[in-house]
Each structure stands twice: as C-alpha cells, then as structure tokens.
Design an enzyme around this catalytic site. Structure first.
Site, PDB file in Angstrom:
ATOM      1  N   ASP A 127      -2.636  -3.364  10.563  1.00 34.51           N
ATOM      2  CA  ASP A 127      -1.889  -2.908   9.378  1.00 34.51           C
ATOM      3  C   ASP A 127      -1.595  -1.422   9.465  1.00 34.51           C
ATOM      4  O   ASP A 127      -2.429  -0.613   9.127  1.00 34.51           O
ATOM      5  CB  ASP A 127      -2.739  -3.233   8.138  1.00 34.51           C
ATOM      6  CG  ASP A 127      -2.007  -2.987   6.844  1.00 34.51           C
ATOM      7  OD1 ASP A 127      -0.807  -2.707   6.883  1.00 34.51           O
ATOM      8  OD2 ASP A 127      -2.665  -3.064   5.791  1.00 34.51           O
ATOM      9  N   GLU A 158       2.301   3.893   2.188  1.00 32.78           N
ATOM     10  CA  GLU A 158       2.357   2.513   1.682  1.00 32.78           C
ATOM     11  C   GLU A 158       1.036   2.096   1.063  1.00 32.78           C
ATOM     12  O   GLU A 158       1.000   1.326   0.105  1.00 32.78           O
ATOM     13  CB  GLU A 158       2.730   1.543   2.810  1.00 32.78           C
ATOM     14  CG  GLU A 158       3.084   0.132   2.334  1.00 32.78           C
ATOM     15  CD  GLU A 158       1.901  -0.801   2.136  1.00 32.78           C
ATOM     16  OE1 GLU A 158       2.042  -1.794   1.410  1.00 32.78           O
ATOM     17  OE2 GLU A 158       0.810  -0.528   2.673  1.00 32.78           O
ATOM     18  N   GLU A 159      -0.056   2.600   1.617  1.00 31.32           N
ATOM     19  CA  GLU A 159      -1.377   2.113   1.195  1.00 31.32           C
ATOM     20  C   GLU A 159      -1.820   2.660  -0.165  1.00 31.32           C
ATOM     21  O   GLU A 159      -2.791   2.184  -0.731  1.00 31.32           O
ATOM     22  CB  GLU A 159      -2.441   2.452   2.251  1.00 31.32           C
ATOM     23  CG  GLU A 159      -2.212   1.767   3.602  1.00 31.32           C
ATOM     24  CD  GLU A 159      -2.403   0.249   3.561  1.00 31.32           C
ATOM     25  OE1 GLU A 159      -2.717  -0.286   2.491  1.00 31.32           O
ATOM     26  OE2 GLU A 159      -2.223  -0.385   4.616  1.00 31.32           O
TER      27      GLU A 159
HETATM   28  C1  NAG Z   1       5.157   0.119  -4.154  1.00 36.83           C
HETATM   29  O1  NAG Z   1       4.379  -0.261  -3.045  1.00 36.83           O
HETATM   30  C2  NAG Z   1       2.986  -0.158  -3.235  1.00 36.83           C
HETATM   31  C3  NAG Z   1       2.252  -0.456  -1.959  1.00 36.83           C
HETATM   32  O2  NAG Z   1       2.981  -1.008  -0.987  1.00 36.83           O
HETATM   33  C4  NAG Z   1       2.566  -1.056  -4.363  1.00 36.83           C
HETATM   34  O3  NAG Z   1       1.169  -0.979  -4.556  1.00 36.83           O
HETATM   35  C5  NAG Z   1       3.293  -0.611  -5.611  1.00 36.83           C
HETATM   36  O4  NAG Z   1       2.933  -1.415  -6.671  1.00 36.83           O
HETATM   37  C6  NAG Z   1       4.790  -0.672  -5.392  1.00 36.83           C
HETATM   38  N1  NAG Z   1       5.470  -0.141  -6.569  1.00 36.83           N
HETATM   39  C7  NAG Z   1       6.467  -0.763  -7.176  1.00 36.83           C
HETATM   40  C8  NAG Z   1       7.061  -0.082  -8.355  1.00 36.83           C
HETATM   41  O5  NAG Z   1       6.909  -1.819  -6.796  1.00 36.83           O
HETATM   42 ZN    ZN Z   2       0.330  -2.546   5.317  1.00 34.25          ZN
END
Ligand code: NAG
Ligand code: ZN
Ligand code: NAG
Ligand code: NAG
Length: 402
Positions: A127, A158-159
């Site tokens: 990951d 991302e995390e």
């Molecule tokens: C954006 O991505 C993150 C992790 O990938 C996630 O936890 C989060 O909820 C997402 N935010 C939205 C607004 O979709």
């Molecule tokens: Zn990932």
C-alpha cells in the site's frame, strides 16, 4: 481528446493477447527485462521512507526516475515540502490517467525480498508502492501504442485524509481531458465495484465534578456518554443498508472519560466511525442527532451537556466502474482517494496485494503478484479504452439520429 481511429485499436490487439487464448491465466508472464526493472523500481520506492508528511524524498527520487524514462514531470505543491507528481509524454491533455499515492502509514519497516518464498515485504510494499511500480511498468511499450494518450499522477497524503488528491482536484492547472481514471490501491488483483461511504464524529459529554460519595452534587459526564452510546447501539441496528454494500456499520473506536473511580466525571468523549452502505451523510447525521436528542436535553437539564463534533462532511457509498471482462470483482469497506477526485469520468480501482496486510507489520506480497499486476493494468487500460470508445461512438450515433 480520445483517439478514435481503428488503426490505433488494431495496434492494441497484440497486447490483449499476451496469453495464448487456451493458456491458463497464471501462465502469463512478463518478459525478464521488464520483470527485473519492476523489481528494482518497487525496491527503490519501498526503501525510501515516506510516511505521510515525509513524502519529499520518495517524490524526488520518483521524479528523477520518470524523467530518465522520457516522462515530462510536473510537481504540484500541496503543502511545504510535499508535492504531487503529474507525468505525461508528449501531450499534457491525455484521456487516460493512472493514479496512486506515495505516502505510507507509520511505522517504517525496511524492505526485504526472500527469493525462496518469492515474498517481498516492507512498509508500503503493498500500500501503495506495489500499485505505483506496476502502473509505471504497465505503460512500457503501451505508452507509444497509445500515442502518449496516458498520464500518471502520484499524490501525497492519502493515508491521512487525502489532501494530495483534493489539492489536485482543485488545481488551476489540472488537465480537463482525463476521461478514464485508474486508481491503484491493494484490491487483491480484483476490480472494485465500489466502497462504503464514511461519516466520522466525536461525542463530547460534559458534567460537573463532585466527590463520588455525593454524586447528586455533580453531573457525571460518563453517565451522559454511556446513555448516548446506548442510544447509538440501538440506532446502529436501523441504519440504511443495501444489497451491494451490506449494513452500515458504526464503530465506537475510542472512549475516554473521567479521572478516577472516586470522582464524578467532568468530561467524557467517544470517537466513532460510521461506514455508510446506503443513504447520504445528511440522512445519517439526522438519524444520529435525533437519536441523541433526549439524552442531550436530559443532560442540559441537570447542568451538563452533550455535543456532536463531525469530523468532516463525510460521503455516501462510492460506486466505481467494474464492467470489464476477465476481471474478478468485489466491493470493499475501506475508504480511498476515489471520492476526493472531483469531476465526471470513468473510474476504476485495481491493485496488487491484500488490504488485510497493508497497514500491518507484515505488509508483503509475492513477486508474482507484482508481475501479474503489470499485465492486468495493461489489460485494464486497453479494455477500458475500448469500452469508452464504444460508448463514445454510440453517443455520436445518437447525436446524428437527433
Ligand atoms: C479523501 O480520501 C481519504 C483517504 O483516502 C478519505 O479518508 C477521505 O474521507 C476522503 N475525503 C472525501 C471528502 O471523500
Ligand atoms: Zn493506500
Ligand atoms: C525465506 O523463505 C523461506 C521459505 O518460506 C524460509 O524458510 C526462510 O526462512 C526465509 N528466509 C528468511 C531470511 O526469512
Ligand atoms: C445486517 O444486519 C442484520 C440485522 O441487524 C443482520 O441480521 C444481518 O446479518 C446483517 N448483514 C450483514 C451482511 O452483516
């Protein structure tokens, strides 16, 4: 822009037939040179520690690597020393975009490769550096055949909430041409048809401290919180569900309250994650508020209180395209960057390795899985392009008929 000429399609056919039609899929292999380069690229990516907020070094290394391999690389600053990478060939406005993330969760675990067992491990080995490496190697040869109609996007963060992808979404220099987007996250080499939504929140109960021998002189925040959680336990059974994603789940992940057994608790709190199988965050927010209304009123009457703090707006279930022949499909219960990328496009989610080991101290995958992912990404790119072109042609015909 999409390429519509049949000549290009004809060029793609040899890629589709990497395996002879009668051969079992597991007999499909990468050529040795590509396989060695894949191993090298993956190793370098994993060896550079890149826990979220510390992505600079791996980003620099990857930029250099891509430039050496004839990519034009642009960086987008997300925050100080943290950059997204956008790479493309001769043209910037491409139809296809492959994307994944270069940050990892903590702690760092060093890279290893055990030849006997064929296992490669280390933090990020699955990951998502397996996806990053496989996506890059999938473009070898294919990029020219697609007449450079393909870009790569590797984001930070991302995390921990997706700030990299959200920054790309809002970028004033973002290309508007991406119509097919392939996300790379560990999916056990299957195409993901969607994932649950998310609504996170904290309950904050306040009371009034007093000696436990005279509890009527105080208000127990712990009592308020326990009653609130009791209501949520009941609500949990009645949250929206769907055939596709199953039940909405609600996890009481962290509960804290009070200071000692002989003191009436002044504060208490709980952190809760709700994974939505149906409905919208607004609907579920409304259900939570109304379930806690009476507990809040009772607490206030005694001089205490109960507040809900929403972690973010939240999002509903995320549907993803998965109608590609020859791939197994599944739905997953974890969040991804998919909802953070705004816009109207076909999106696919595929990657090597299992999410179940992804954040663990035994994060690892087989070299064979990494290689198969390269072939699968190629197949996915070609087939998604065909599907897209067919739909385009149909739309054009309908236009003509009108
Ligand atoms: C954006 O991505 C993150 C992790 O990938 C996630 O936890 C989060 O909820 C997402 N935010 C939205 C607004 O979709
Ligand atoms: Zn990932
Ligand atoms: C490599 O894998 C083999 C087979 O599973 C195992 O016996 C061996 O101990 C492993 N080597 C190392 C250094 O972990
Ligand atoms: C969903 O919840 C219902 C009732 O609470 C339960 O009977 C059912 O087994 C659950 N389904 C899944 C897939 O967990």
């Amino acid at each position: 822009m999409i390429f519509r000429s049949l000549a290009v399609l004809a060029l793609l056919v040899p890629i589709l037939t990497t395996a002879t039609p009668t051969a079992a899929p597991e007999l499909t292999t990468l050529d040795p040179a590509t396989s060695d380069e894949l191993l090298h690229l993956h190793r370098k990516l994993v060896e550079v520690e890149s826990i979220t907020s510390n992505e600079e070094d791996v980003g620099k290394w990857l930029s250099k690597y891509l430039r050496r391999h004839d990519w034009t690389v642009e960086t987008q600053e997300v925050s100080k020393t943290r950059y997204n990478l956008l790479a493309y060939g001769k043209k910037r406005e491409t139809t296809i975009l492959l994307t994944s993330h270069i940050d990892t969760v903590p702690p760092f675990w060093p890279y290893y490769y055990n030849k006997t067992s064929d296992i490669i491990g280390g933090r990020g080995s699955v990951d998502a550096k397996a996806s990053v490496a496989a996506q890059i190697m999938a473009t070898v040869g294919l990029k020219e055949q697609l007449q450079d109609d393909i870009s790569l996007l590797f984001v930070v963060g991302e995390e921990t909430g997706g700030d990299g992808m959200r920054a790309f979404s809002a970028w004033d220099k973002r290309p508007s041409s991406h119509e097919i987007i392939i996300f790379g996250e560990p999916t056990e080499a299957k195409l993901v048809c969607g994932h649950k939504g998310m609504l996170g929140f904290a309950l904050k109960a306040t009371g009034k401290a007093a000696h436990s021998g005279y509890p009527w002189l105080g208000v127990s925040a712990n009592d308020v919180l326990v009653e609130a959680l009791g209501e949520l336990l009941e609500l949990r059974k009645h949250l929206p569900w769907s055939e596709k994603y199953g039940n909405t789940t609600m996890n009481f992940g962290r509960i804290q309250g009070g200071v000692a057994a002989n003191v009436v608790a002044e504060t208490a709190s709980a952190n809760i994650a709700t994974r939505l199988a149906a409905g919208t965050p607004d609907v579920v927010r409304g259900l939570i508020i109304s379930a806690l209304k009476d507990v809040k009123a009772a607490a206030q009457k005694q001089g205490g209180d109960l507040d809900i703090e929403w972690a973010s707006e939240g999002y509903g279930p995320v549907d993803i395209n998965c109608n590609i022949d020859g791939f197994e499909t599944l739905t997953v219960n974890y969040g991804t960057d998919v909802p953070n990328l705004s816009g109207d496009h076909k999106r696919y989610l595929y990657g090597p390795g299992s999410i179940f080991v992804a954040h663990s101290d035994h994060e690892a995958l087989k070299r064979k899985e990494l290689e198969e992912a390269v072939l699968d990404y190629r197949r996915l790119i070609v087939k998604a392009t065909e599907v897209h072109q067919k739909q385009r042609a149909q739309q054009d015909e309908e236009q003509v008929e009108l």
